[in-house]
Design an enzyme around this catalytic site. Structure first.
Site, PDB file in Angstrom:
ATOM      1  N   SER A 142     -11.272  -5.247  -5.351  1.00  0.00           N
ATOM      2  CA  SER A 142     -11.522  -3.977  -4.656  1.00  0.00           C
ATOM      3  C   SER A 142     -12.799  -3.380  -5.237  1.00  0.00           C
ATOM      4  O   SER A 142     -13.225  -3.758  -6.333  1.00  0.00           O
ATOM      5  CB  SER A 142     -10.342  -3.033  -4.935  1.00  0.00           C
ATOM      6  OG  SER A 142     -10.640  -1.713  -4.519  1.00  0.00           O
ATOM      7  N   TYR A 155      -3.821   0.925 -10.237  1.00  0.00           N
ATOM      8  CA  TYR A 155      -4.591   0.111  -9.282  1.00  0.00           C
ATOM      9  C   TYR A 155      -5.954  -0.258  -9.875  1.00  0.00           C
ATOM     10  O   TYR A 155      -6.369  -1.419  -9.843  1.00  0.00           O
ATOM     11  CB  TYR A 155      -4.750   0.911  -7.984  1.00  0.00           C
ATOM     12  CG  TYR A 155      -5.325   0.148  -6.821  1.00  0.00           C
ATOM     13  CD1 TYR A 155      -4.504  -0.581  -5.961  1.00  0.00           C
ATOM     14  CD2 TYR A 155      -6.695   0.176  -6.541  1.00  0.00           C
ATOM     15  CE1 TYR A 155      -5.026  -1.262  -4.872  1.00  0.00           C
ATOM     16  CE2 TYR A 155      -7.223  -0.502  -5.460  1.00  0.00           C
ATOM     17  CZ  TYR A 155      -6.388  -1.223  -4.617  1.00  0.00           C
ATOM     18  OH  TYR A 155      -6.924  -1.899  -3.540  1.00  0.00           O
TER      19      TYR A 155
END
Ligand code: NAD
Length: 260
Positions: A142, A155
């Site tokens: 990401s 995350y």
């Protein structure tokens, strides 16, 4: 050159994973699908991918938070198709809260699914890929594997860890015909992001459409979402011959997010 190869895509019952599975199916790969969802939806996804591209599919119900199930998914894929050529570690979840409010069980789940699952899948797939002298490992990290945002401690930690894992695997397989890279998407409009948009709309008392625009404006100079199809195209490129010396790196598809 990808025709007949076996591609495992974790978390491919929706979103980016499904886009990547479709892209490999369009190249003639046989696909191992994985992910959650109700039985009828999964059956439809599998049927559609198989019939549209005239390839073979196999569905693994493995829960990516469970190492034994991940190892079984890899072994089942090898038993079913005879090889494991492409592994796309894509399954992921999100949870947002400030560090001091972040529930321990959510931390464990995000780390397990977004980071440790890739370790367990790679560990199980590498002996097969090394014996074949060919393999492609693509980790869906990401923009949050490269930079941080508030309220996403698990995350961001998991995705930075996944980028580090990508580099180690690339070094250890540099002369085995295997490459390992990470794709770092910015915003892609999937169910995972839709949940965040809806939560922001509720929090800020604005419409979902306004919240969607605000989400892009906050991070991404290019005010448009990437798509699962475009990510599928990048994954296919990474698996192809032109990318055979690309290894241990991150490829961003983030509309300029990490240029800032
Ligand atoms: P999504 O929610 O649409 O899809 C996630 C997939 O993972 C689903 O198939 C789901 O069933 C599966 N999954 C979740 N938990 C699982 C588990 N325990 N075991 C097996 N499968 C499980 O999300 P998405 O947006 O398509 O995200 C896919 C990946 O892309 C994630 O790793 C995410 O972090 C990453 N990513 C997404 C964006 C974005 O903007 N959507 C941006 C950057 C990175």
């Amino acid at each position: 050159m990808l025709k007949g190869k076996t591609a495992i895509v974790t978390g491919s019952t929706s979103g980016i994973g499904l886009g990547i599975a479709e892209a490999f199916a369009a190249e003639g790969c046989n696909i191992v699908l994985n992910g959650f969802g109700d039985a009828a939806t999964i059956e439809k996804v599998e049927h559609d991918v198989r019939e549209k591209h005239k390839i073979k599919t196999f569905y693994s119900p493995a829960d990516m938070s469970k190492p034994a199930e991940i190892a079984k998914m890899i072994a089942d894929a090898k038993a079913h198709f005879g090889s494991v050529d492409i592994l796309v570690n894509n399954a992921g979840i999100q949870f947002t809260a400030k560090v001091e409010d972040f529930p321990d069980d959510k931390w464990d789940a995000v780390i397990a699914i977004n980071m440790s699952a890739s370790f367990h899948a790679i560990k199980a797939a590498l002996p097969i890929m090394k014996a074949q002298k060919w393999g492609r490992i693509i980790n869906i990290a990401s923009a949050h594997g490269l930079v941080a945002s508030e309220e996403k401690v698990a995350y961001v930690t998991a995705k930075h860890g996944l980028v580090g894992m990508t580099k180690v695997v690339a070094l250890e397989t540099a002369n085995d015909g295997i490459t390992c890279n990470a794709i770092c998407p910015g915003w892609v409009h999937t169910p995972l992001v839709q949940k965040q948009i809806e939560a922001n709309a509720k929090r800020d008392g604005i419409s979902v459409e306004e919240a969607s625009k605000a989400l892009l404006r906050a991070k991404q100079p290019m005010l448009t979402f990437s798509t699962p199809e475009k990510l599928g195209g990048l994954a296919v490129f990474l698996a192809g011959d032109d990318a055979s010396t690309i290894t241990g790196t991150t490829l961003s598809m983030d509309g300029g997010w990490t240029a800032q």
